[in-house]
Motif scaffolding. Structure first.
Motif, mmCIF file in Angstrom:
data_model
loop_
_atom_site.group_PDB
_atom_site.id
_atom_site.type_symbol
_atom_site.label_atom_id
_atom_site.label_comp_id
_atom_site.label_asym_id
_atom_site.label_seq_id
_atom_site.Cartn_x
_atom_site.Cartn_y
_atom_site.Cartn_z
ATOM 1 N N ASN A 20 0.830 -1.213 0.000
ATOM 2 C CA ASN A 20 0.000 0.000 0.000
ATOM 3 C C ASN A 20 0.861 1.257 0.000
ATOM 4 O O ASN A 20 0.558 2.222 -0.713
ATOM 5 N N ALA A 21 1.935 1.255 0.785
ATOM 6 C CA ALA A 21 2.815 2.430 0.829
ATOM 7 C C ALA A 21 3.437 2.697 -0.537
ATOM 8 O O ALA A 21 3.488 3.848 -0.993
ATOM 9 N N VAL A 22 3.900 1.648 -1.209
ATOM 10 C CA VAL A 22 4.492 1.814 -2.545
ATOM 11 C C VAL A 22 3.438 2.307 -3.533
ATOM 12 O O VAL A 22 3.700 3.199 -4.352
ATOM 13 N N THR A 23 2.243 1.755 -3.446
ATOM 14 C CA THR A 23 1.157 2.172 -4.339
ATOM 15 C C THR A 23 0.793 3.638 -4.119
ATOM 16 O O THR A 23 0.649 4.410 -5.073
ATOM 17 N N TYR A 24 0.654 4.034 -2.854
ATOM 18 C CA TYR A 24 0.293 5.429 -2.563
ATOM 19 C C TYR A 24 1.420 6.389 -2.946
ATOM 20 O O TYR A 24 1.154 7.501 -3.413
ATOM 21 N N PRO A 33 -4.863 8.541 -10.221
ATOM 22 C CA PRO A 33 -5.953 8.266 -9.282
ATOM 23 C C PRO A 33 -5.843 6.852 -8.713
ATOM 24 O O PRO A 33 -5.124 6.008 -9.249
ATOM 25 N N SER A 34 -6.585 6.613 -7.653
ATOM 26 C CA SER A 34 -6.633 5.261 -7.116
ATOM 27 C C SER A 34 -7.414 4.376 -8.088
ATOM 28 O O SER A 34 -8.259 4.851 -8.846
ATOM 29 N N SER A 35 -7.119 3.104 -8.054
ATOM 30 C CA SER A 35 -7.790 2.154 -8.935
ATOM 31 C C SER A 35 -9.191 1.858 -8.418
ATOM 32 O O SER A 35 -9.393 1.661 -7.216
ATOM 33 N N TRP A 130 1.297 -2.222 -15.925
ATOM 34 C CA TRP A 130 1.968 -3.410 -15.396
ATOM 35 C C TRP A 130 2.966 -3.034 -14.306
ATOM 36 O O TRP A 130 3.080 -3.723 -13.289
ATOM 37 N N GLY A 131 3.679 -1.941 -14.504
ATOM 38 C CA GLY A 131 4.622 -1.490 -13.484
ATOM 39 C C GLY A 131 3.922 -1.161 -12.178
ATOM 40 O O GLY A 131 4.414 -1.487 -11.089
ATOM 41 N N ALA A 132 2.750 -0.525 -12.293
ATOM 42 C CA ALA A 132 1.984 -0.166 -11.098
ATOM 43 C C ALA A 132 1.439 -1.398 -10.392
ATOM 44 O O ALA A 132 1.056 -1.328 -9.226
ATOM 45 N N ASP A 133 1.426 -2.541 -11.066
ATOM 46 C CA ASP A 133 0.970 -3.797 -10.469
ATOM 47 C C ASP A 133 2.156 -4.644 -9.998
ATOM 48 O O ASP A 133 2.146 -5.175 -8.889
ATOM 49 N N LEU A 138 6.012 -7.082 -6.014
ATOM 50 C CA LEU A 138 7.378 -7.563 -5.765
ATOM 51 C C LEU A 138 7.842 -7.147 -4.366
ATOM 52 O O LEU A 138 8.391 -7.955 -3.606
ATOM 53 N N VAL A 139 7.584 -5.898 -4.010
ATOM 54 C CA VAL A 139 7.964 -5.416 -2.678
ATOM 55 C C VAL A 139 7.168 -6.163 -1.603
ATOM 56 O O VAL A 139 7.707 -6.538 -0.559
#
Length: 155
Positions: A20-24, A33-35, A130-133, A138-139
């Motif tokens: 979540n931290a990496v996504t935010y 925007p958020s998915s 894909w990078g955002a996924d 991976l982290v």
């Protein structure tokens, strides 16, 4: 066995927090925007189960958003438990393989339902999509697998 389940759940929760931290951080840096995909998955699942999410407009949207986030936490914790139980059963991968494999397992647990339910088609995703996924998963995998295997390093 209980220790493995607890260790896996804790590892999965920590991994989910890092994901979540990496996504935010990605959202903040790129201004994206958020998915809405997790909410759409929950909406589709609820409809198919014959129990549509109640409410209208913003209230319903907020419920779906919350359910989508909770489903992500559940997938993260359950993946951690599965990896911990596999490890207890004798599946012992080196960190450089176990971490990415754990991330791939969590990613499959989210992306396969997305595709099967017709919410999104991963074959149409861009490299940025894909990078955002991939990067957060991976982290997640490295964090989760690291915690699951940490006791082995201390022993």
């Amino acid at each position: 066995m209980i220790q493995s389940i607890v260790r896996g759940g804790v590892a999965g929760a920590a991994g989910t927090t890092v994901l979540n931290a990496v996504t935010y951080a990605d959202m903040a840096l790129r201004g994206r925007p958020s998915s809405q995909v997790p909410a759409q998955v929950m909406d589709t699942l609820a409809q198919e189960a014959g129990h549509p999410v109640p409410g209208e407009g913003e209230t319903r949207d907020n419920r779906l958003s919350g359910l989508g986030a909770l489903s992500g936490i559940a997938v993260g914790c359950c993946t951690g438990v599965a990896v911990s139980l596999l490890r207890q059963a004798g599946v012992r991968l080196p960190w450089w393989l176990g971490g990415p494999a754990t991330g791939a397992l969590a990613m499959a647990a989210t992306d396969i339902p997305i595709a099967r339910l017709g919410v999104s088609d991963p074959t149409t995703w861009s490299a940025k999509d894909w990078g955002a996924d991939v990067v957060p998963h991976l982290v997640y995998g490295m964090t989760t697998y690291g915690i699951v295997t940490a006791r082995d390093c201390a022993a």
